[in-house]
Scaffold this motif. Structure first.
Motif, PDB file in Angstrom:
ATOM      1  N   ASP A 193      -2.633 -12.682  10.741  1.00  0.00           N
ATOM      2  CA  ASP A 193      -2.308 -13.223   9.424  1.00  0.00           C
ATOM      3  C   ASP A 193      -2.586 -12.174   8.335  1.00  0.00           C
ATOM      4  N   PRO A 194      -1.543 -11.391   7.981  1.00  0.00           N
ATOM      5  CA  PRO A 194      -1.777 -10.314   7.013  1.00  0.00           C
ATOM      6  C   PRO A 194      -2.193 -10.823   5.632  1.00  0.00           C
ATOM      7  N   THR A 195      -1.775 -12.032   5.280  1.00  0.00           N
ATOM      8  CA  THR A 195      -2.142 -12.569   3.965  1.00  0.00           C
ATOM      9  C   THR A 195      -3.659 -12.753   3.906  1.00  0.00           C
ATOM     10  N   SER A 222      -1.392  -7.503  12.431  1.00  0.00           N
ATOM     11  CA  SER A 222      -1.510  -6.771  11.174  1.00  0.00           C
ATOM     12  C   SER A 222      -2.810  -5.979  11.101  1.00  0.00           C
ATOM     13  N   VAL A 223      -2.728  -4.853  10.432  1.00  0.00           N
ATOM     14  CA  VAL A 223      -3.891  -3.985  10.215  1.00  0.00           C
ATOM     15  C   VAL A 223      -3.960  -3.728   8.713  1.00  0.00           C
ATOM     16  N   GLY A 273       0.180   1.075   3.070  1.00  0.00           N
ATOM     17  CA  GLY A 273      -0.990   1.119   3.951  1.00  0.00           C
ATOM     18  C   GLY A 273      -1.378  -0.223   4.539  1.00  0.00           C
ATOM     19  N   ASN A 274      -0.756  -1.302   4.076  1.00  0.00           N
ATOM     20  CA  ASN A 274      -0.899  -2.607   4.740  1.00  0.00           C
ATOM     21  C   ASN A 274       0.131  -2.628   5.865  1.00  0.00           C
ATOM     22  N   GLY A 323      -0.198  -8.446   1.460  1.00  0.00           N
ATOM     23  CA  GLY A 323      -0.338  -9.162   2.727  1.00  0.00           C
ATOM     24  C   GLY A 323       0.691 -10.265   2.856  1.00  0.00           C
ATOM     25  N   TYR A 324       0.849 -11.045   1.789  1.00  0.00           N
ATOM     26  CA  TYR A 324       1.813 -12.144   1.834  1.00  0.00           C
ATOM     27  C   TYR A 324       3.237 -11.611   1.996  1.00  0.00           C
TER      28      TYR A 324
END
Ligand code: ZN
Lengths: 364, 127
Positions: A295-297, A252-253, A209-210, A185-186
């Motif tokens: 926020d993907p993190t 983000s998913v 897949g992120n 994520g980060y």
């Protein structure tokens, strides 16, 4: 007669100009797209970027993006003994360790997520994951004593941070920092920042897949954009089979699934997601959680935490997080699946043909 | 009479325009056509061919330097048959048959996958 002819001339002229306009738009549309795949973070990564720039400029941007991914991978990896994370674990219970700014930021986000989820996500889960991995890889299971001993060394409260200069300390002898639940994520967030700073107007970032998307999907170079369509993996069907689809232009998913990485020993199935309260792999009806946010993190940490917490508790926490959407895929008694999504995702998530109905849950 | 003559010209132009539009739509149509096998190393596609060409008994050598990776096809699908990577995880990976199937040799940074050439409704998977 003359008037009639003029009208027709006018229509014909309009048609010709229309056709010409289509050609001109197609020819002059400056949007170029480049795409690249690689292996990093123990997974397959892929970045597609579009911008009104030359192909060679775009390739330069992708070079930098992939260099950034490798650099961050080196800093966060538990398996690289010189990584910031490994040095912290090697000094656990001892001294402060100077870390890079990205490591500091990832650790800060990890501690924040741990507090938010009351430890359902815990970046110090390392001793537990190692205890299980060591046994499972030799086709056995850790003993209760081994799990208890590992659990005693898990505590995000022992993770201390100091901002300038960036330093970190794990005040827990035998502790192990594991950023696995937040690293991808980060990294995807960092790649997004880099692409945007360099003028990329449309992008798809897929780190195992992120998924992070920027600016919608360009259509045939015509300048129009449509939302990206992101499939959420079906828990029991082959990779690439969606159970539902998310439409998103920007954001983000992030999915955590108990099906994604697991070991099979003596007919038992042990996933790589551990409950920091029990020291055991999660084993519930909740098969996957997908977080849709900016926020993907945080999304990465929350998806893992929600699998541990279970759906009711996760929905309760989401009441104070209106900016976060979530999709829960659970197994039902008759081995079918049930999909629950937060109310803010109405119109953005749809089931697949023949797939389960989606129940929307208003959290606020 | 002049009107009729120009009408003819007008309809010709409209017909030509229509034909041109059709050609344009055709040229930019989503391309459809079966499954493609792809191998990627270091961001570069090192092998791409129609999956149908990889029939039983056909082997592909994707080795590079000291890194050995050979894939072959049998009735179960396309799989890694020879690799000298530590752990050999790729040798145990499930054979690839359908769009989206993938085998990765992480130590050799080699990705093999089956992609659908038809433009699907989905851009990417989250898993
Ligand atoms: Zn391999």
């Amino acid at each position: 007669m003359k008037r009639f002819f003029n009208l027709h001339s006018f229509i014909a002229l309009c048609s010709i100009m229309g056709i010409a306009a289509i050609f001109i738009i197609n020819r002059l549309d400056p949007l170029n797209t480049v795409s690249r795949d690689g292996v990093a973070l123990d997974t397959v990564i892929s970045v597609t970027a579009s911008a009104p720039k030359s192909i060679s400029e775009l390739n330069g941007i992708l070079n930098d993006a992939f260099a950034l991914i490798e650099e961050l991978d080196d800093r966060f990896s538990m398996y690289n003994e010189n990584s910031d994370v490994s040095l912290m674990s090697a000094n656990a219970g001892g001294e402060w360790v100077p870390v890079s700014r990205p490591t500091y930021e990832a650790l800060a986000a990890a501690v924040h997520a741990a507090k938010l989820t009351d430890g359902a996500y815990d970046p110090t889960i390392g001793p537990v994951s190692i205890a299980w991995r060591d046994r499972l890889s030799e086709n056995s299971l850790p003993s209760e004593e081994e799990i208890d001993a590992a659990l005693l060394r898990v505590s995000f409260d022992a993770l201390e941070l100091s901002s300038s200069p960036p330093m970190a300390k794990l005040d827990m002898p035998g502790g192990v920092v594991d950023l696995g639940g937040i690293a991808k994520g980060y990294v995807s967030s960092s790649v997004r920042n880099l692409l945007k700073e360099r003028g990329v107007t449309s992008a798809l970032i897929d780190l195992g897949g992120n998924v992070v998307v920027i600016g919608g999907r360009p259509r045939n170079g015509s300048g129009t954009r449509t939302p990206w369509r992101i499939g959420v993996q079906h828990p029991s069907k082959p990779r690439g089979t969606p159970i539902c689809v998310v439409s998103l232009s920007e954001g983000s998913v992030i999915t955590a699934g108990d099906y994604e990485r697991f070991w099979e020993v003596d007919g038992g199935r042990y996933t790589h997601i551990y409950n920091p309260a029990t020291g055991f792999p999660v084993d519930g009806r909740l098969k996957s959680v997908t977080i849709i946010s900016d926020d993907p993190t945080q999304g990465d940490a929350l998806s893992t935490a929600f699998i541990v917490m279970g759906e009711p508790q996760a929905l309760e926490l989401l009441r104070i997080m209106p900016e976060v959407g979530a999709i829960f895929i659970s197994e039902t008694d008759d081995e079918e699946y049930r999909i629950t999504a937060t109310g803010d995702l109405k119109g953005a998530v749809e089931t697949t043909p023949g797939g389960p109905h989606i129940a929307f849950h208003d959290t606020w | 009479m002049t009107g009729k003559k120009y009408d003819w010209l007008l309809y010709s132009i409209l017909a030509a325009s229509f034909a041109l539009s059709c050609a344009l739509v055709f040229a930019t149509r989503p391309k459809d056509g079966g499954l493609t096998f792809e191998a990627v190393r270091g961001g570069t596609v090192i092998e791409r061919r129609r999956a149908a060409e990889l029939t039983d008994g056909v082997a592909l050598d994707l080795s590079s330097g000291a890194m050995t990776n050979i894939v072959a096809s049998d009735p179960t699908g396309i799989r890694m048959v020879l690799a000298n990577c530590p752990g050999g995880d790729c040798l145990r990976a499930r054979p690839m048959k359908n769009a989206g199937d993938m085998i990765v040799c992480i130590p050799h940074k080699l990705i093999m996958r089956i992609v659908s050439s038809s433009v699907g409704a989905i851009d990417v998977m989250s898993y």
